[in-house]
Motif scaffolding. Structure first.
Motif, PDB file in Angstrom:
ATOM      1  N   VAL A 196       0.864  -1.170   0.000  1.00  0.00           N
ATOM      2  CA  VAL A 196       0.000   0.000   0.000  1.00  0.00           C
ATOM      3  C   VAL A 196       0.904   1.223   0.000  1.00  0.00           C
ATOM      4  CG1 VAL A 196      -1.738   1.280   1.287  1.00  0.00           C
ATOM      5  CG2 VAL A 196      -1.822  -1.208   1.242  1.00  0.00           C
ATOM      6  N   ALA A 197       0.687   2.134  -0.937  1.00  0.00           N
ATOM      7  CA  ALA A 197       1.505   3.347  -1.017  1.00  0.00           C
ATOM      8  C   ALA A 197       1.309   4.193   0.234  1.00  0.00           C
ATOM      9  CB  ALA A 197       1.141   4.141  -2.266  1.00  0.00           C
ATOM     10  N   ALA A 198       2.389   4.742   0.746  1.00  0.00           N
ATOM     11  CA  ALA A 198       2.339   5.560   1.957  1.00  0.00           C
ATOM     12  C   ALA A 198       1.396   6.749   1.761  1.00  0.00           C
ATOM     13  CB  ALA A 198       3.735   6.055   2.300  1.00  0.00           C
ATOM     14  N   GLY A 199       0.557   6.960   2.758  1.00  0.00           N
ATOM     15  CA  GLY A 199      -0.325   8.118   2.737  1.00  0.00           C
ATOM     16  C   GLY A 199      -1.612   7.946   1.943  1.00  0.00           C
ATOM     17  N   THR A 200      -1.812   6.774   1.313  1.00  0.00           N
ATOM     18  CA  THR A 200      -3.060   6.567   0.576  1.00  0.00           C
ATOM     19  C   THR A 200      -4.072   5.862   1.471  1.00  0.00           C
ATOM     20  OG1 THR A 200      -2.377   4.427  -0.313  1.00  0.00           O
ATOM     21  CG2 THR A 200      -1.851   6.366  -1.629  1.00  0.00           C
ATOM     22  N   PRO A 201      -5.351   6.150   1.303  1.00  0.00           N
ATOM     23  CA  PRO A 201      -6.378   5.531   2.139  1.00  0.00           C
ATOM     24  C   PRO A 201      -6.826   4.168   1.616  1.00  0.00           C
ATOM     25  CG  PRO A 201      -7.382   7.156   0.735  1.00  0.00           C
ATOM     26  CD  PRO A 201      -5.898   7.194   0.450  1.00  0.00           C
ATOM     27  N   GLU A 202      -5.903   3.389   1.090  1.00  0.00           N
ATOM     28  CA  GLU A 202      -6.235   2.089   0.494  1.00  0.00           C
ATOM     29  C   GLU A 202      -6.073   0.976   1.527  1.00  0.00           C
ATOM     30  OE1 GLU A 202      -5.192   0.279  -3.729  1.00  0.00           O
ATOM     31  OE2 GLU A 202      -3.433   0.433  -2.452  1.00  0.00           O
ATOM     32  N   LEU A 203      -7.097   0.143   1.637  1.00  0.00           N
ATOM     33  CA  LEU A 203      -7.053  -1.021   2.516  1.00  0.00           C
ATOM     34  C   LEU A 203      -7.011  -2.277   1.658  1.00  0.00           C
ATOM     35  CD1 LEU A 203      -9.788  -0.064   5.117  1.00  0.00           C
ATOM     36  CD2 LEU A 203      -7.324   0.055   5.418  1.00  0.00           C
ATOM     37  N   ILE A 204      -6.256  -3.263   2.100  1.00  0.00           N
ATOM     38  CA  ILE A 204      -6.208  -4.551   1.410  1.00  0.00           C
ATOM     39  C   ILE A 204      -6.552  -5.630   2.433  1.00  0.00           C
ATOM     40  CG2 ILE A 204      -4.770  -6.217   0.190  1.00  0.00           C
ATOM     41  CD1 ILE A 204      -3.100  -3.857  -0.828  1.00  0.00           C
ATOM     42  N   LEU A 205      -7.569  -6.432   2.121  1.00  0.00           N
ATOM     43  CA  LEU A 205      -7.968  -7.558   2.964  1.00  0.00           C
ATOM     44  C   LEU A 205      -7.435  -8.825   2.323  1.00  0.00           C
ATOM     45  CD1 LEU A 205      -9.574  -8.814   5.312  1.00  0.00           C
ATOM     46  CD2 LEU A 205     -11.561  -8.842   3.775  1.00  0.00           C
TER      47      LEU A 205
ATOM     48  N   LEU B  83       9.745  -8.737   9.764  1.00  0.00           N
ATOM     49  CA  LEU B  83       9.271  -8.309  11.079  1.00  0.00           C
ATOM     50  C   LEU B  83       8.341  -9.340  11.700  1.00  0.00           C
ATOM     51  CD1 LEU B  83       8.472  -4.541  10.505  1.00  0.00           C
ATOM     52  CD2 LEU B  83      10.378  -5.527  11.757  1.00  0.00           C
ATOM     53  N   ALA B  84       7.462  -9.902  10.867  1.00  0.00           N
ATOM     54  CA  ALA B  84       6.468 -10.848  11.392  1.00  0.00           C
ATOM     55  C   ALA B  84       5.901 -11.690  10.260  1.00  0.00           C
ATOM     56  CB  ALA B  84       5.347 -10.088  12.084  1.00  0.00           C
ATOM     57  N   LEU B  85       5.440 -12.875  10.610  1.00  0.00           N
ATOM     58  CA  LEU B  85       4.678 -13.730   9.705  1.00  0.00           C
ATOM     59  C   LEU B  85       3.286 -13.859  10.287  1.00  0.00           C
ATOM     60  CD1 LEU B  85       7.260 -16.582   9.031  1.00  0.00           C
ATOM     61  CD2 LEU B  85       6.518 -14.835   7.426  1.00  0.00           C
ATOM     62  N   GLU B  86       2.279 -13.583   9.475  1.00  0.00           N
ATOM     63  CA  GLU B  86       0.888 -13.648   9.929  1.00  0.00           C
ATOM     64  C   GLU B  86       0.088 -14.544   8.989  1.00  0.00           C
ATOM     65  OE1 GLU B  86      -0.599 -12.318  12.557  1.00  0.00           O
ATOM     66  OE2 GLU B  86       1.028 -11.051  13.263  1.00  0.00           O
ATOM     67  N   MET B  87      -0.784 -15.338   9.551  1.00  0.00           N
ATOM     68  CA  MET B  87      -1.714 -16.127   8.742  1.00  0.00           C
ATOM     69  C   MET B  87      -2.966 -15.284   8.497  1.00  0.00           C
ATOM     70  SD  MET B  87      -0.254 -18.929   7.998  1.00  0.00           S
ATOM     71  CE  MET B  87      -1.625 -19.751   7.229  1.00  0.00           C
ATOM     72  N   ALA B  88      -3.522 -15.431   7.303  1.00  0.00           N
ATOM     73  CA  ALA B  88      -4.741 -14.706   6.938  1.00  0.00           C
ATOM     74  C   ALA B  88      -5.892 -15.159   7.839  1.00  0.00           C
ATOM     75  CB  ALA B  88      -5.074 -14.966   5.482  1.00  0.00           C
ATOM     76  N   PRO B  89      -6.885 -14.319   8.016  1.00  0.00           N
ATOM     77  CA  PRO B  89      -7.134 -13.037   7.367  1.00  0.00           C
ATOM     78  C   PRO B  89      -6.333 -11.900   7.997  1.00  0.00           C
ATOM     79  CG  PRO B  89      -9.002 -13.587   8.748  1.00  0.00           C
ATOM     80  CD  PRO B  89      -8.050 -14.740   8.810  1.00  0.00           C
ATOM     81  N   VAL B  90      -5.824 -11.032   7.113  1.00  0.00           N
ATOM     82  CA  VAL B  90      -5.003  -9.884   7.505  1.00  0.00           C
ATOM     83  C   VAL B  90      -5.497  -8.673   6.727  1.00  0.00           C
ATOM     84  CG1 VAL B  90      -2.669  -8.919   7.423  1.00  0.00           C
ATOM     85  CG2 VAL B  90      -2.988 -11.329   7.969  1.00  0.00           C
ATOM     86  N   ILE B  91      -5.523  -7.531   7.381  1.00  0.00           N
ATOM     87  CA  ILE B  91      -5.843  -6.285   6.687  1.00  0.00           C
ATOM     88  C   ILE B  91      -4.607  -5.394   6.764  1.00  0.00           C
ATOM     89  CG2 ILE B  91      -6.839  -5.074   8.661  1.00  0.00           C
ATOM     90  CD1 ILE B  91      -9.010  -4.049   6.661  1.00  0.00           C
ATOM     91  N   THR B  92      -4.269  -4.767   5.649  1.00  0.00           N
ATOM     92  CA  THR B  92      -3.097  -3.900   5.598  1.00  0.00           C
ATOM     93  C   THR B  92      -3.496  -2.547   5.032  1.00  0.00           C
ATOM     94  OG1 THR B  92      -0.803  -3.733   4.878  1.00  0.00           O
ATOM     95  CG2 THR B  92      -2.337  -4.697   3.319  1.00  0.00           C
ATOM     96  N   GLY B  93      -2.705  -1.543   5.344  1.00  0.00           N
ATOM     97  CA  GLY B  93      -2.998  -0.193   4.877  1.00  0.00           C
ATOM     98  C   GLY B  93      -3.802   0.605   5.882  1.00  0.00           C
ATOM     99  N   ILE B  94      -4.031   0.019   7.027  1.00  0.00           N
ATOM    100  CA  ILE B  94      -4.892   0.678   8.014  1.00  0.00           C
ATOM    101  C   ILE B  94      -4.211   1.876   8.676  1.00  0.00           C
ATOM    102  CG2 ILE B  94      -4.277  -0.719  10.020  1.00  0.00           C
ATOM    103  CD1 ILE B  94      -7.448  -0.809  10.434  1.00  0.00           C
ATOM    104  N   GLY B  95      -2.882   1.954   8.584  1.00  0.00           N
ATOM    105  CA  GLY B  95      -2.144   3.059   9.202  1.00  0.00           C
ATOM    106  C   GLY B  95      -2.580   4.418   8.693  1.00  0.00           C
ATOM    107  N   ALA B  96      -2.942   4.508   7.421  1.00  0.00           N
ATOM    108  CA  ALA B  96      -3.380   5.794   6.849  1.00  0.00           C
ATOM    109  C   ALA B  96      -4.711   6.248   7.450  1.00  0.00           C
ATOM    110  CB  ALA B  96      -3.499   5.686   5.339  1.00  0.00           C
TER     111      ALA B  96
END
Length: 77
Positions: free
Chosen positions: A33-42, A62-75
């Protein structure tokens, strides 16, 4: 961020209701997810590796995660 299965199911249903089209990736593909964009990926299946290209924490992974994972939430925070 890992999300509980029921929450992921609700998010997926909401995405389908607004006509969102799922995208399939191959194993090893980079999803970013591009920095500063309001894009979420599930991510609904598989495993996700969170990377630290600058190795500020001493490791590239940094970490390994099993799905379901959401990314881009920082924005959104």
């Amino acid at each position: 961020m890992r999300v509980p299965d029921p929450v992921a199911a609700d998010l997926l249903a909401a995405l389908h209701s607004i006509g969102s089209i799922p995208v399939r990736y191959r194993r090893g593909d980079r999803i970013q997810v591009a920095a500063g964009t309001p894009e979420l990926i599930l991510i609904t299946e598989g495993q996700v590796r969170c990377l630290d290209p600058g190795r500020r924490f001493g490791s590239y992974t940094l970490a390994l995660e099993m799905a379901p994972v959401i990314t881009g939430i920082g924005a959104w925070l």
